[in-house]
Design a protein around this motif. Structure first.
Motif, PDB file in Angstrom:
ATOM      1  N   ASP A 123       0.635 -11.131   6.233  1.00  0.00           N
ATOM      2  CA  ASP A 123      -0.848 -10.775   5.717  1.00  0.00           C
ATOM      3  C   ASP A 123      -1.059  -9.248   5.585  1.00  0.00           C
ATOM      4  OD1 ASP A 123      -0.881 -13.646   6.261  1.00  0.00           O
ATOM      5  OD2 ASP A 123      -2.107 -13.415   8.359  1.00  0.00           O
ATOM      6  N   ALA A 124      -1.701  -8.916   4.559  1.00  0.00           N
ATOM      7  CA  ALA A 124      -1.898  -7.663   4.064  1.00  0.00           C
ATOM      8  C   ALA A 124      -2.691  -7.648   2.907  1.00  0.00           C
ATOM      9  CB  ALA A 124      -0.738  -6.841   4.075  1.00  0.00           C
ATOM     10  N   VAL A 125      -3.162  -6.386   2.471  1.00  0.00           N
ATOM     11  CA  VAL A 125      -3.591  -6.189   1.118  1.00  0.00           C
ATOM     12  C   VAL A 125      -2.557  -5.493   0.125  1.00  0.00           C
ATOM     13  CG1 VAL A 125      -5.467  -4.875  -0.108  1.00  0.00           C
ATOM     14  CG2 VAL A 125      -6.183  -5.561   2.196  1.00  0.00           C
ATOM     15  N   TYR A 126      -2.401  -6.294  -0.899  1.00  0.00           N
ATOM     16  CA  TYR A 126      -1.404  -5.766  -1.818  1.00  0.00           C
ATOM     17  C   TYR A 126      -2.216  -5.633  -3.236  1.00  0.00           C
ATOM     18  CZ  TYR A 126       1.635  -8.000   1.495  1.00  0.00           C
ATOM     19  OH  TYR A 126       2.220  -8.238   2.556  1.00  0.00           O
ATOM     20  N   ILE A 127      -1.443  -4.846  -4.193  1.00  0.00           N
ATOM     21  CA  ILE A 127      -1.721  -4.684  -5.612  1.00  0.00           C
ATOM     22  C   ILE A 127      -0.904  -5.453  -6.729  1.00  0.00           C
ATOM     23  CG2 ILE A 127      -2.027  -3.119  -7.420  1.00  0.00           C
ATOM     24  CD1 ILE A 127      -3.966  -2.395  -5.065  1.00  0.00           C
ATOM     25  N   LEU A 128      -1.612  -6.365  -7.443  1.00  0.00           N
ATOM     26  CA  LEU A 128      -0.981  -7.369  -8.272  1.00  0.00           C
ATOM     27  C   LEU A 128      -1.026  -6.509  -9.602  1.00  0.00           C
ATOM     28  CD1 LEU A 128       0.152  -9.877  -9.260  1.00  0.00           C
ATOM     29  CD2 LEU A 128      -2.180 -10.503 -10.060  1.00  0.00           C
TER      30      LEU A 128
ATOM     31  N   VAL B 143       0.889  -1.249  -0.067  1.00  0.00           N
ATOM     32  CA  VAL B 143       0.182  -0.009   0.013  1.00  0.00           C
ATOM     33  C   VAL B 143       0.871   1.330   0.200  1.00  0.00           C
ATOM     34  CG1 VAL B 143      -2.065  -1.247   0.924  1.00  0.00           C
ATOM     35  CG2 VAL B 143      -0.334  -0.086   2.479  1.00  0.00           C
ATOM     36  N   LEU B 144       2.053   1.317   0.340  1.00  0.00           N
ATOM     37  CA  LEU B 144       2.964   2.328   0.200  1.00  0.00           C
ATOM     38  C   LEU B 144       3.877   2.587  -0.947  1.00  0.00           C
ATOM     39  CD1 LEU B 144       4.623   1.923   3.852  1.00  0.00           C
ATOM     40  CD2 LEU B 144       2.956   3.475   3.011  1.00  0.00           C
ATOM     41  N   GLY B 145       3.407   1.759  -1.936  1.00  0.00           N
ATOM     42  CA  GLY B 145       3.903   1.527  -3.361  1.00  0.00           C
ATOM     43  C   GLY B 145       5.384   0.833  -3.643  1.00  0.00           C
ATOM     44  N   ARG B 146       5.798   0.314  -2.579  1.00  0.00           N
ATOM     45  CA  ARG B 146       6.934  -0.725  -2.750  1.00  0.00           C
ATOM     46  C   ARG B 146       6.843  -1.786  -3.406  1.00  0.00           C
ATOM     47  NH1 ARG B 146       8.133  -0.396   3.663  1.00  0.00           N
ATOM     48  NH2 ARG B 146       5.967  -1.392   3.587  1.00  0.00           N
TER      49      ARG B 146
END
Length: 86
Positions: A64-69, A36-39
């Protein structure tokens, strides 16, 4: 890559995801998982075939977290939200 053809499952996941999609041409691409921080946490080059494609991405090392694929080609960038849980 046909945007409507991209399926990411299981979501949420505990250890890995599968990405299914259809492409109208063969080309190189990149799969990325971003927090979520763009890393960028995972980068995986892939070869896309004409027609139906399936890729698997291991996530068991991630917390455990939400990510962007991200699925990136020269012409397209597709994004999907994924959730990693125990």
């Amino acid at each position: 890559i046909a945007t409507h053809s991209v399926k990411v499952y299981p979501n949420p996941t505990t250890d890995r995801i599968t990405i299914d999609f259809v492409s109208d041409k063969a080309e190189g691409a990149q799969l990325e998982v971003v927090d979520v921080l763009g890393r960028t946490l995972i980068q995986q080059p892939i070869d896309i075939n004409l027609g139906i494609n399936r890729q698997t991405l291991e996530l068991k090392e991630l917390p455990d977290a939400v990510y962007i694929l991200l699925l990136k080609t020269e012409e397209t960038q597709l994004t999907r939200k994924i959730t990693k849980t125990r």
